[in-house]
Design a protein around this motif. Structure first.
Motif, short mmCIF file in Angstrom:
data_model
loop_
_atom_site.label_atom_id
_atom_site.label_comp_id
_atom_site.label_asym_id
_atom_site.label_seq_id
_atom_site.Cartn_x
_atom_site.Cartn_y
_atom_site.Cartn_z
N MET A 170 2.95 17.41 2.59
CA MET A 170 1.95 17.84 3.56
C MET A 170 1.74 16.73 4.59
N PRO A 171 2.23 16.89 5.83
CA PRO A 171 2.13 15.82 6.84
C PRO A 171 0.70 15.33 7.06
N ALA A 172 -0.27 16.25 7.11
CA ALA A 172 -1.65 15.83 7.35
C ALA A 172 -2.17 14.95 6.22
N GLY A 173 -1.74 15.26 4.99
CA GLY A 173 -2.15 14.44 3.85
C GLY A 173 -1.57 13.04 3.92
N LEU A 174 -0.30 12.92 4.31
CA LEU A 174 0.33 11.61 4.44
C LEU A 174 -0.30 10.81 5.58
N GLU A 175 -0.61 11.49 6.68
CA GLU A 175 -1.23 10.79 7.81
C GLU A 175 -2.61 10.25 7.42
N LEU A 176 -3.39 11.08 6.71
CA LEU A 176 -4.70 10.62 6.26
C LEU A 176 -4.57 9.45 5.31
N GLN A 177 -3.60 9.52 4.40
CA GLN A 177 -3.40 8.44 3.45
C GLN A 177 -3.03 7.14 4.18
N GLY A 178 -2.18 7.26 5.19
CA GLY A 178 -1.81 6.08 5.97
C GLY A 178 -3.01 5.49 6.70
N LEU A 179 -3.82 6.34 7.30
CA LEU A 179 -5.01 5.87 8.00
C LEU A 179 -5.97 5.16 7.06
N LEU A 180 -6.18 5.73 5.87
CA LEU A 180 -7.11 5.13 4.91
C LEU A 180 -6.60 3.78 4.42
N GLU A 181 -5.30 3.67 4.18
CA GLU A 181 -4.75 2.39 3.76
C GLU A 181 -4.89 1.34 4.87
N LEU A 182 -4.73 1.79 6.10
CA LEU A 182 -4.88 0.88 7.23
C LEU A 182 -6.31 0.38 7.34
N GLU A 183 -7.27 1.30 7.19
CA GLU A 183 -8.67 0.93 7.26
C GLU A 183 -9.07 0.03 6.10
N ALA A 184 -8.38 0.17 4.98
CA ALA A 184 -8.68 -0.66 3.80
C ALA A 184 -7.99 -2.03 3.88
N GLY A 185 -7.23 -2.28 4.94
CA GLY A 185 -6.58 -3.58 5.11
C GLY A 185 -5.19 -3.66 4.54
N ASN A 186 -4.63 -2.53 4.14
CA ASN A 186 -3.28 -2.51 3.55
C ASN A 186 -2.28 -2.02 4.60
N ALA A 187 -2.06 -2.86 5.62
CA ALA A 187 -1.24 -2.44 6.75
C ALA A 187 0.20 -2.17 6.37
N ASN A 188 0.77 -3.00 5.48
CA ASN A 188 2.16 -2.77 5.06
C ASN A 188 2.33 -1.44 4.35
N VAL A 189 1.36 -1.12 3.48
CA VAL A 189 1.41 0.17 2.78
C VAL A 189 1.29 1.31 3.78
N ALA A 190 0.37 1.17 4.74
CA ALA A 190 0.18 2.21 5.76
C ALA A 190 1.44 2.45 6.56
N ALA A 191 2.09 1.35 6.97
CA ALA A 191 3.32 1.48 7.76
C ALA A 191 4.40 2.20 6.96
N GLY A 192 4.51 1.87 5.68
CA GLY A 192 5.50 2.53 4.83
C GLY A 192 5.26 4.02 4.70
N LEU A 193 4.00 4.43 4.68
CA LEU A 193 3.67 5.84 4.58
C LEU A 193 3.90 6.57 5.90
N LEU A 194 3.57 5.90 7.01
CA LEU A 194 3.56 6.57 8.30
C LEU A 194 4.93 6.62 8.98
N GLU A 195 5.78 5.63 8.70
CA GLU A 195 7.04 5.56 9.45
C GLU A 195 7.94 6.78 9.24
N PRO A 196 8.20 7.24 8.01
CA PRO A 196 9.04 8.44 7.87
C PRO A 196 8.44 9.66 8.56
#
Length: 607
Positions: A265-291
């Motif tokens: 579900m693209p919207a679910g992945l995008e939300l997960q990436g945003l939340l990881e970014l807001e939590a300070g986990n930029a590397n995790v967010a980038a890994g989720l968002l790039e594909p």
């Protein structure tokens, strides 16, 4: 005589074929009836178990093939479903259901022409089957025949006005066309008939959320969890609510409860990436968002989110590799320019950062341009030649042709795509884009209007706004934008456009209300929005609020001409810090040139 004997034999054969199911003994018919009831509830496992009992009791394969195939479809066992449905051997009573199930199987596996043929066979048996018309509608929509899909939805409701799947499908189409509020009554009517249907509850909850009715949405998601305690979409919707309220940790915890069930579900992945970014986990967010960003090149919000993640992760090399070409375009977002400039500064390259910051500071609103494509135009041409009717090949190719100013080529490809998909909203919108780029604003508006009758995304509203402007129909643009905002109240773009229209007509109170609402909904870091809000507050004689908004904008971006202008005007109107006001107005003029608002502020200072 021979023909008569042949017809007699054919008629007798039909009777013999029709007889077995009607003549099945209770020991066989009973389990089949139980399986049909289970399928009505969407329980494929229970249906399979009942049908196994029918087999043990001696039921013939043709009598259970349709039901067993459908049972496996509900379980996601497509190979097993094909074993039962593929031969097309059904009794006359179950043939309509069997061919319908085979059509669904073909659709799920991407065999759209085969699905269409199966549905045609099903229609010959059950022409007034509402579920069949829903399935046909979904096939048409998937195949780029959205206008015909609406017709299929209407046929389904005529056949069975109380069919919940028909009500749901029509609600989904209406939501895309006329907005969330228009779809709400159909969801409510369907839920009266099936109050615990998870698919209906999901659509209803999402609709309530988009309408801002969050308390009711939360209640519906809790109902979903009562019905199915591990339902992933319920937790996703709750996570969206928490994220909008700024409760990042709660949102992450809720999303974690979905496990890996939202990976598709693209919207679910995008939300997960945003939340990881807001939590300070930029590397995790980038890994989720790039594909996801690789697949959705036209999604600017997603692209900017990935750019921010790469910047905060310190992956400047990948940031430049991915976005330098986009930054070179005249329509590059100011936010992206700032990110790239900051990355250059972090790498000690101030010379490269300076022009990017200057462009971001100008904060001009660029004209619409084709979305950039990563692949060379020659590669896109080869792909299109091999599959001219596929949106994934036609749309990128037309964009690249427009970017290369090859209008003749763009017209030819877009027209071919429209001919192959005459009922496609995407084909109509693409043709409108080509017409607009060719200077045919009237033809573009006609195509856009037809496209909006089926699906009306806010990106289409933006293109319609430019077409109205070029056609000299500014008042029509105001009406369409106001209607769109009423239908889609959550659209930030529509709210910005409506605010501009109200300001243009002198309705500064209305413009201020819209801009203040946008600020509350996450716009407190948008320099342009804050500057526009400051002007609206000045025009409604609230100088104190105008200065506060302008100070905020200037603090965010001191190099911005519009921020300097807003603060200079607010100080001039308040009669405070006149020298600072002059300096700010001069700075704004150096960055963006002179304009009537700056002249007005200088006159106030002179007095």
């Amino acid at each position: 005589m021979r023909l008569a004997r042949f017809l007699t034999v054919l008629g007798l054969a039909a009777v013999l074929i029709a007889a077995p199911l009607a003549a099945l003994p209770d020991v066989q018919q009973g389990p089949i009836n139980a399986a049909r009831s289970a399928l009505q509830k969407g329980d494929g496992i229970a249906a399979e178990a009942a049908l196994r009992n029918a087999i043990k009791a001696g039921a013939p394969r043709a009598a259970i093939a349709a039901w067993m195939g459908e049972a496996f479809l509900y379980q996601g066992e497509l190979l097993k479903a094909r074993e039962w449905l593929g031969p097309g051997q059904f009794t006359p009573e179950s043939a309509g259901r069997g061919w319908r199930a085979l059509g669904r199987l073909e659709r799920l596996e991407g065999n759209l022409p085969a699905a269409g043929k199966a549905y045609d066979r099903a229609l010959s048996y059950t022409p007034r089957d509402a579920q069949l018309w829903v399935d046909i509608g979904r096939l048409r929509y998937l195949g780029g025949e959205q206008i015909q899909a609406v017709d299929a939805a209407e046929r389904a409701l005529v056949a069975e006005p109380d069919n919940v799947r028909a009500l749901e499908f029509r609600a989904q189409l209406l939501r895309d066309q006329s907005g969330w509020a228009a779809a709400l009554p159909l969801f409510e009517r369907a839920l009266e008939l099936a109050p615990e249907d998870l698919s209906l509850l999901s659509g209803y909850a999402a609709t309530l959320g988009e309408l801002g009715r969050t308390t009711e949405m939360l209640a519906v998601t809790r109902k979903m969890i009562e019905v199915a305690p591990k339902h992933p979409y319920a937790f996703y919707l709750q996570a969206v609510l928490a994220a909008r309220a700024g409760k990042i940790d709660l949102a992450r915890n809720l999303l974690a409860r979905t496990g890996d069930r939202l990976q598709a579900m693209p919207a679910g992945l995008e939300l997960q990436g945003l939340l990881e970014l807001e939590a300070g986990n930029a590397n995790v967010a980038a890994g989720l968002l790039e594909p996801l960003a690789q697949r959705q090149g036209a999604n600017q919000k997603l692209q900017l989110l990935l750019a921010r993640a790469l910047y905060e992760a310190g992956d400047y090399g990948k940031l430049h590799e991915r976005y330098d070409a986009l930054a070179a375009r005249p329509d590059a977002p100011a936010y992206l320019l700032v990110l790239l400039a900051r990355a250059h500064e972090e790498q000690g390259n101030r010379a490269a950062a300076a022009p990017l910051l200057d462009r971001a500071a100008a904060a001009t609103i660029p004209a619409l341009m084709p979305i950039p494509e990563r692949d060379p135009i020659g590669v896109l041409a080869l792909r299109w030649n091999s599959a001219p009717g596929v949106p994934e090949t036609a749309v990128p190719y037309v964009r690249s042709l427009l970017a290369a100013r090859d209008m003749r080529g763009a017209v030819a490809v877009a027209e071919r795509f429209r001919q192959l998909h005459p009922g496609s909203s995407e084909a109509l919108a693409l043709w409108g884009d080509v017409a607009l780029a060719s200077g045919q604003a009237g033809a573009a508006l006609q195509a856009y209007d037809q496209s909006a009758q089926v699906r009306f995304p806010e990106t289409l509203l933006l293109r319609m706004g430019e077409a109205f402007d070029k056609a000299g129909r500014g008042r029509d643009a105001m009406i369409v934008t106001a209607n769109y905002l009423a239908a889609f109240p959550g659209s930030r773009l529509a709210a910005r456009m409506a605010a501009s229209h109200r300001a243009f007509t002198g309705d500064w109170a209305g413009a201020r209300a819209l801009l203040e609402n946008l600020r509350q909904r996450g716009g407190n870091r948008d320099v342009r929005l804050l500057a526009d809000l400051s002007l609206a507050q000045l025009r409604t004689d609230d100088v104190k609020a105008a200065r506060e908004s302008a100070e905020r904008a200037y603090a965010l971006q001191r190099g911005s001409g519009v921020a300097a202008q807003a603060l200079g005007m607010a100080l001039a109107a308040a009669g405070e810090e006149p020298q600072r006001a002059r300096d700010l107005l001069d700075k704004a003029r150096r960055i963006g040139g002179d304009n009537p608002l700056l002249a007005e502020a200088r006159t106030q200072l002179a007095k």
